[in-house]
Design a protein around this motif. Sequence first.
Motif, PDB file in Angstrom:
ATOM      1  N   ILE A 190       0.817  -1.217   0.000  1.00  0.00           N
ATOM      2  CA  ILE A 190       0.000   0.000   0.000  1.00  0.00           C
ATOM      3  C   ILE A 190       0.855   1.274   0.000  1.00  0.00           C
ATOM      4  O   ILE A 190       0.580   2.220  -0.728  1.00  0.00           O
ATOM      5  CB  ILE A 190      -0.961  -0.029   1.218  1.00  0.00           C
ATOM      6  CG1 ILE A 190      -2.017  -1.123   0.983  1.00  0.00           C
ATOM      7  CG2 ILE A 190      -1.626   1.321   1.443  1.00  0.00           C
ATOM      8  CD1 ILE A 190      -2.902  -1.393   2.174  1.00  0.00           C
ATOM      9  N   LEU A 191       1.908   1.290   0.810  1.00  0.00           N
ATOM     10  CA  LEU A 191       2.724   2.507   0.871  1.00  0.00           C
ATOM     11  C   LEU A 191       3.450   2.747  -0.449  1.00  0.00           C
ATOM     12  O   LEU A 191       3.547   3.876  -0.927  1.00  0.00           O
ATOM     13  CB  LEU A 191       3.727   2.450   2.038  1.00  0.00           C
ATOM     14  CG  LEU A 191       3.136   2.263   3.439  1.00  0.00           C
ATOM     15  CD1 LEU A 191       4.174   2.578   4.505  1.00  0.00           C
ATOM     16  CD2 LEU A 191       1.903   3.109   3.652  1.00  0.00           C
ATOM     17  N   LYS A 192       3.933   1.694  -1.050  1.00  0.00           N
ATOM     18  CA  LYS A 192       4.609   1.825  -2.342  1.00  0.00           C
ATOM     19  C   LYS A 192       3.645   2.400  -3.384  1.00  0.00           C
ATOM     20  O   LYS A 192       3.981   3.337  -4.106  1.00  0.00           O
ATOM     21  CB  LYS A 192       5.110   0.449  -2.793  1.00  0.00           C
ATOM     22  CG  LYS A 192       5.758   0.451  -4.156  1.00  0.00           C
ATOM     23  CD  LYS A 192       6.061  -0.966  -4.611  1.00  0.00           C
ATOM     24  CE  LYS A 192       6.634  -0.988  -6.003  1.00  0.00           C
ATOM     25  NZ  LYS A 192       6.837  -2.371  -6.465  1.00  0.00           N
ATOM     26  N   ARG A 193       2.431   1.848  -3.426  1.00  0.00           N
ATOM     27  CA  ARG A 193       1.456   2.321  -4.418  1.00  0.00           C
ATOM     28  C   ARG A 193       1.053   3.767  -4.159  1.00  0.00           C
ATOM     29  O   ARG A 193       0.868   4.545  -5.090  1.00  0.00           O
ATOM     30  CB  ARG A 193       0.228   1.403  -4.439  1.00  0.00           C
ATOM     31  CG  ARG A 193       0.498   0.078  -5.150  1.00  0.00           C
ATOM     32  CD  ARG A 193      -0.802  -0.585  -5.577  1.00  0.00           C
ATOM     33  NE  ARG A 193      -1.667  -0.863  -4.444  1.00  0.00           N
ATOM     34  CZ  ARG A 193      -1.574  -1.943  -3.674  1.00  0.00           C
ATOM     35  NH1 ARG A 193      -0.651  -2.856  -3.935  1.00  0.00           N
ATOM     36  NH2 ARG A 193      -2.398  -2.127  -2.661  1.00  0.00           N
ATOM     37  N   ALA A 194       0.929   4.140  -2.891  1.00  0.00           N
ATOM     38  CA  ALA A 194       0.570   5.528  -2.556  1.00  0.00           C
ATOM     39  C   ALA A 194       1.634   6.490  -3.079  1.00  0.00           C
ATOM     40  O   ALA A 194       1.322   7.568  -3.590  1.00  0.00           O
ATOM     41  CB  ALA A 194       0.405   5.682  -1.050  1.00  0.00           C
ATOM     42  N   ILE A 195       2.892   6.087  -2.978  1.00  0.00           N
ATOM     43  CA  ILE A 195       3.990   6.934  -3.461  1.00  0.00           C
ATOM     44  C   ILE A 195       3.967   6.983  -4.993  1.00  0.00           C
ATOM     45  O   ILE A 195       4.065   8.046  -5.597  1.00  0.00           O
ATOM     46  CB  ILE A 195       5.345   6.406  -2.934  1.00  0.00           C
ATOM     47  CG1 ILE A 195       5.416   6.607  -1.413  1.00  0.00           C
ATOM     48  CG2 ILE A 195       6.514   7.101  -3.617  1.00  0.00           C
ATOM     49  CD1 ILE A 195       6.543   5.866  -0.717  1.00  0.00           C
ATOM     50  N   GLN A 196       3.768   5.819  -5.603  1.00  0.00           N
ATOM     51  CA  GLN A 196       3.735   5.771  -7.072  1.00  0.00           C
ATOM     52  C   GLN A 196       2.594   6.611  -7.634  1.00  0.00           C
ATOM     53  O   GLN A 196       2.720   7.215  -8.684  1.00  0.00           O
ATOM     54  CB  GLN A 196       3.576   4.323  -7.553  1.00  0.00           C
ATOM     55  CG  GLN A 196       4.872   3.546  -7.464  1.00  0.00           C
ATOM     56  CD  GLN A 196       4.689   2.062  -7.776  1.00  0.00           C
ATOM     57  OE1 GLN A 196       3.574   1.539  -7.693  1.00  0.00           O
ATOM     58  NE2 GLN A 196       5.772   1.390  -8.106  1.00  0.00           N
ATOM     59  N   LYS A 197       1.464   6.634  -6.913  1.00  0.00           N
ATOM     60  CA  LYS A 197       0.307   7.419  -7.381  1.00  0.00           C
ATOM     61  C   LYS A 197       0.432   8.897  -6.998  1.00  0.00           C
ATOM     62  O   LYS A 197      -0.515   9.661  -7.173  1.00  0.00           O
ATOM     63  CB  LYS A 197      -0.993   6.849  -6.778  1.00  0.00           C
ATOM     64  CG  LYS A 197      -1.403   5.500  -7.374  1.00  0.00           C
ATOM     65  CD  LYS A 197      -2.913   5.256  -7.204  1.00  0.00           C
ATOM     66  CE  LYS A 197      -3.212   4.354  -6.053  1.00  0.00           C
ATOM     67  NZ  LYS A 197      -4.631   4.188  -5.723  1.00  0.00           N
TER      68      LYS A 197
END
Length: 225
Positions: free
Chosen positions: A21-28
Amino acid sequence: MKIHIITVLPELLESPFSHSILKRAIQKNLVEVQIHNLRDYSTNKHKSVDDYAFGGGAGMVMMPEPIVNCLEHLQQSNTFDEIIYMSPDGEPLKQPLANQLSTLQNIVILCGHYKGIDERIRAHFVTREISIGDYVLSGGELGAAVVCDAVIRLLPGVLSDETSALTDSFQDNLLAPPVYTRPADFRGFKVPEVLLSGNAALIDKWRHEQAVSRTKERRPGLLKE
Ligand code: SAH
């Protein structure tokens, strides 16, 4: 939201932001996490950031100068809502605090080590102190990662089901009800009948009752808050 983490161990913070989740939040681009190595702000030739405690006693203390150098450098291009120091004697991290932090735009999280940081930094530069529990860790990094996880998952768009964070434990001062998935019968242990009924109103009622009884049993103090 922008989160700056100041640490002497940047490597320790790589993994929490590189998965799920944290990785995706950063990517988005829903959050930007910048990790700053405190040693880069040491002016001394050994790049040291700690020194002996005045008055003697065991354990080193983090020096004020590198911390303020780092903060002042960041403040040239940032205005911070909070400068947070992770500390066992800080405000205990609870869901309402995570909710509140998730509304901020730009924060710093300062990770301590050794015996902690020089008290003058706490008194004159830090605006908030947070503890993740009544135990002592060796450094602030794991605590900072916990704060970031609790906060970032609340940012709009981070969780795929927008309502999902609202049905987690501690929102509304209730623990979450039990959850089940397939198969409906696992080695003779059956899923509660109501969850298979397809009746949304009944299911909501059951979940609420379970949340209340679980909270009464495990964390009665929450109901009084
Ligand atoms: N001498 C201090 C502990 C220092 S532990 C004391 O007795 O209070 C070293 C660092 O780990 C601290 O500066 C802090 O940044 C971090 N830390 C340790 N326990 C923590 C906790 N429960 N919550 C948040 N940060 C913690």
